[in-house]
Scaffold this motif. Structure first.
Motif, PDB file in Angstrom:
ATOM      1  N   THR A 192      44.180  44.257  34.467  1.00  6.83           N
ATOM      2  CA  THR A 192      43.460  43.828  35.700  1.00  6.83           C
ATOM      3  C   THR A 192      43.547  42.095  35.325  1.00  6.83           C
ATOM      4  O   THR A 192      43.344  41.524  36.294  1.00  6.83           O
ATOM      5  CB  THR A 192      42.215  44.179  35.743  1.00  6.83           C
ATOM      6  OG1 THR A 192      41.615  43.684  37.156  1.00  6.83           O
ATOM      7  CG2 THR A 192      40.841  43.836  35.113  1.00  6.83           C
ATOM      8  N   THR A 193      43.432  41.792  33.924  1.00  5.95           N
ATOM      9  CA  THR A 193      43.225  40.284  33.775  1.00  5.95           C
ATOM     10  C   THR A 193      44.653  39.605  34.246  1.00  5.95           C
ATOM     11  O   THR A 193      44.701  38.400  34.745  1.00  5.95           O
ATOM     12  CB  THR A 193      42.968  40.035  32.294  1.00  5.95           C
ATOM     13  OG1 THR A 193      44.048  41.021  31.619  1.00  5.95           O
ATOM     14  CG2 THR A 193      41.606  40.569  32.169  1.00  5.95           C
ATOM     15  N   ALA A 194      45.946  40.395  34.296  1.00  8.07           N
ATOM     16  CA  ALA A 194      47.122  39.535  34.529  1.00  8.07           C
ATOM     17  C   ALA A 194      46.976  39.348  36.033  1.00  8.07           C
ATOM     18  O   ALA A 194      47.652  38.216  36.601  1.00  8.07           O
ATOM     19  CB  ALA A 194      48.117  40.485  34.374  1.00  8.07           C
ATOM     20  N   PHE A 195      46.026  40.250  36.910  1.00  8.45           N
ATOM     21  CA  PHE A 195      46.116  39.750  38.306  1.00  8.45           C
ATOM     22  C   PHE A 195      44.862  38.945  38.705  1.00  8.45           C
ATOM     23  O   PHE A 195      44.516  38.684  39.886  1.00  8.45           O
ATOM     24  CB  PHE A 195      46.010  40.996  39.103  1.00  8.45           C
ATOM     25  CG  PHE A 195      47.210  41.910  39.107  1.00  8.45           C
ATOM     26  CD1 PHE A 195      48.127  41.707  40.061  1.00  8.45           C
ATOM     27  CD2 PHE A 195      47.088  43.392  38.285  1.00  8.45           C
ATOM     28  CE1 PHE A 195      49.296  42.655  39.719  1.00  8.45           C
ATOM     29  CE2 PHE A 195      48.126  44.102  38.174  1.00  8.45           C
ATOM     30  CZ  PHE A 195      49.438  43.826  39.079  1.00  8.45           C
ATOM     31  N   GLY A 196      44.230  38.425  37.701  1.00  4.14           N
ATOM     32  CA  GLY A 196      43.049  37.588  37.961  1.00  4.14           C
ATOM     33  C   GLY A 196      41.748  38.393  38.403  1.00  4.14           C
ATOM     34  O   GLY A 196      40.882  37.912  39.065  1.00  4.14           O
ATOM     35  N   GLY A 197      41.791  39.856  37.744  1.00  8.80           N
ATOM     36  CA  GLY A 197      40.658  40.501  38.439  1.00  8.80           C
ATOM     37  C   GLY A 197      39.455  40.360  37.579  1.00  8.80           C
ATOM     38  O   GLY A 197      39.465  39.854  36.510  1.00  8.80           O
ATOM     39  N   VAL A 198      38.254  41.054  38.103  1.00 12.29           N
ATOM     40  CA  VAL A 198      37.162  40.866  37.374  1.00 12.29           C
ATOM     41  C   VAL A 198      37.042  42.249  36.761  1.00 12.29           C
ATOM     42  O   VAL A 198      37.021  43.135  37.545  1.00 12.29           O
ATOM     43  CB  VAL A 198      35.609  40.663  38.117  1.00 12.29           C
ATOM     44  CG1 VAL A 198      34.689  40.770  37.565  1.00 12.29           C
ATOM     45  CG2 VAL A 198      35.925  39.270  38.759  1.00 12.29           C
ATOM     46  N   LEU A 229      52.480  47.440  31.363  1.00 10.90           N
ATOM     47  CA  LEU A 229      53.606  46.593  30.973  1.00 10.90           C
ATOM     48  C   LEU A 229      54.212  45.765  32.006  1.00 10.90           C
ATOM     49  O   LEU A 229      54.916  44.668  31.688  1.00 10.90           O
ATOM     50  CB  LEU A 229      54.635  47.541  30.370  1.00 10.90           C
ATOM     51  CG  LEU A 229      54.470  48.371  29.031  1.00 10.90           C
ATOM     52  CD1 LEU A 229      55.529  49.294  28.571  1.00 10.90           C
ATOM     53  CD2 LEU A 229      54.278  47.376  27.984  1.00 10.90           C
ATOM     54  N   THR A 230      54.324  46.378  33.166  1.00 10.79           N
ATOM     55  CA  THR A 230      54.807  45.545  34.577  1.00 10.79           C
ATOM     56  C   THR A 230      53.704  44.716  35.040  1.00 10.79           C
ATOM     57  O   THR A 230      54.038  43.690  35.897  1.00 10.79           O
ATOM     58  CB  THR A 230      55.274  46.474  35.547  1.00 10.79           C
ATOM     59  OG1 THR A 230      54.252  47.535  35.904  1.00 10.79           O
ATOM     60  CG2 THR A 230      56.518  47.263  35.084  1.00 10.79           C
ATOM     61  N   ALA A 231      52.372  44.663  34.682  1.00  6.14           N
ATOM     62  CA  ALA A 231      51.318  43.844  35.274  1.00  6.14           C
ATOM     63  C   ALA A 231      51.852  42.292  35.406  1.00  6.14           C
ATOM     64  O   ALA A 231      51.564  41.669  36.586  1.00  6.14           O
ATOM     65  CB  ALA A 231      50.082  44.084  34.791  1.00  6.14           C
ATOM     66  N   PRO A 232      52.352  41.819  34.405  1.00  9.36           N
ATOM     67  CA  PRO A 232      52.537  40.196  34.581  1.00  9.36           C
ATOM     68  C   PRO A 232      53.643  39.989  35.327  1.00  9.36           C
ATOM     69  O   PRO A 232      53.510  39.142  36.292  1.00  9.36           O
ATOM     70  CB  PRO A 232      52.887  40.008  33.008  1.00  9.36           C
ATOM     71  CG  PRO A 232      52.448  41.097  32.178  1.00  9.36           C
ATOM     72  CD  PRO A 232      52.598  42.292  32.960  1.00  9.36           C
TER      73      PRO A 232
END
Lengths: 149, 229
Positions: free
Chosen positions: B139-145, B219-222
């Protein structure tokens, strides 16, 4: 249950708890090492996934017997929910956001779950039938080849 | 009461709430007693009633969250144990994981726009269909909380568990592989637990699909973050 049986049962569960704790500690150590590995080599992968890969390799090579981590892993995976309860509890600080968007969120989550559930089932159902046919025809070919020899 | 005592009390409340709910569900079996629903409700109620401030609540309970990392690694054991099933249906499992991952991400992305969720929520809900240790990482890769992500992951599990029965009847989903993969991809841990009610093969397929979808998400989040956010 007699006193003797009770004592034996208590001893068994204490032994199991000790073993579980020891194995879980070993997995924690592995997690810490994997994290260090990622930092040291500056890998673009998270430590957890690297650790998972390393452990899978060690199990496949039989360097680490499956039995030696079974109880600890079963506890870590069986009580996974316990480990993420604290972040769930802390959503009370987002009360205002959730109150304002609660209904939309629920609609969003239900619509999303229906899509993933039915979509994945549909894809897998078709692929499964194809793969089963593939396997059957392969096995049939092998049998015929065997008979011809 | 001092800070430390409240911290210890919070840890006890959390442990008792969780293991209590688990025992109760084992005895009663009602859906509302499932630990995924009852444990957070009981613990939130206790924290609010006793008026425990969040920093005190976290003083000792944050150690529990640290165990999510080792739990990720522990997934190696079920993968190794079920290697025979993986070897039997490699194409089905791979495509099931890919379908689950893409449907989960893209449906979330599209529905965030449709339901007009604000960015703070919108970025936190994209990874909602994968298991928590993976979701918290991705979630951090998407800027999530992370806290909001933990909550929507939990709610996704509950919703999937409740909806799967009627949806399987409606969609005429009958094969063990389709049911297992759908539950694992859409409702992660709760789905895998529910799959056990359908059968052993469903349960194994659900667990494997859940684990592989989680790994694939991390693995694919970024990459997806570049495309979607």
């Amino acid at each position: 249950m007699t006193l003797e049986q009770g004592k034996a049962k208590l001893k068994r569960s204490a032994r199991h708890a000790g073993l579980t704790l020891l194995q879980a500690a070993a997995i924690c150590l592995l997690a810490w090492l994997a994290h260090g590995l990622v930092l040291y080599f500056d890998l673009p992968l998270p430590g957890g996934v690297v650790g998972l890969g390393v452990l899978l390799l060690l199990l496949s090579l039989k360097w680490v017997p499956e039995q030696s981590l079974q109880a600890g892993a079963a506890w870590l995976l069986g009580d996974l929910l316990l480990f993420f309860i604290p972040p769930v509890i802390s959503v009370i600080q987002y009360e205002a956001v959730l109150e304002q968007y609660g209904a939309q969120m629920l609609g969003f989550l239900v619509a999303g779950s229906v899509t993933v559930l039915l979509g994945t089932a549909w894809v897998v159902d078709r692929v499964f039938k194809f793969e089963r046919r593939l396997r059957l025809s392969r096995e049939l070919a092998r049998l015929e080849f065997g008979a011809a020899k | 009461m001092s800070h430390t005592w409240l911290g210890l009390l919070s840890l006890i409340i959390t442990l008792v709430g969780y293991y209590g709910a688990k025992r109760l569900y084992g005895k009663l079996g009602y859906w509302w007693a499932a630990p995924i629903l009852l444990a957070p409700v009981l613990i939130i109620a206790a924290v609010l009633l006793l008026d425990i401030p969040l920093p005190s609540y976290f003083e000792y309970t944050h150690f529990l969250v640290l165990l999510l990392g080792p739990a990720t690694i522990a997934f190696a054991l079920p993968i190794y144990r079920e290697r025979a099933l993986i070897a039997r249906y490699p194409i089905t499992l791979t495509l099931g994981v890919m379908a689950g991952l893409l449907l989960g991400l893209l449906s979330s992305w599209g529905l965030v726009k449709l339901f007009e969720l604000p960015p703070e929520l919108g970025h936190s809900v994209l990874v909602r269909s994968v298991s928590t240790p993976f979701a918290m990482e991705a979630t951090t890769a998407f800027g999530g909380v992370p806290e909001l992500t933990a909550m929507v992951v939990l709610m996704t599990g509950i919703i999937g568990m409740l909806l799967c029965g009627p949806l399987f009847r409606l969609g005429r989903v009958r094969s063990a592989l389709a049911r297992g993969a759908a539950l694992g991809a859409s409702a992660h841990g709760a789905g895998a637990a529910k799959a056990r009610e359908y059968g052993e093969e469903e349960a194994v397929v659900a667990s494997l699909t859940m684990i592989f979808t989680g790994i694939a998400m991390v693995l694919t989040a970024p990459l997806f973050a570049l495309l979607l956010v």
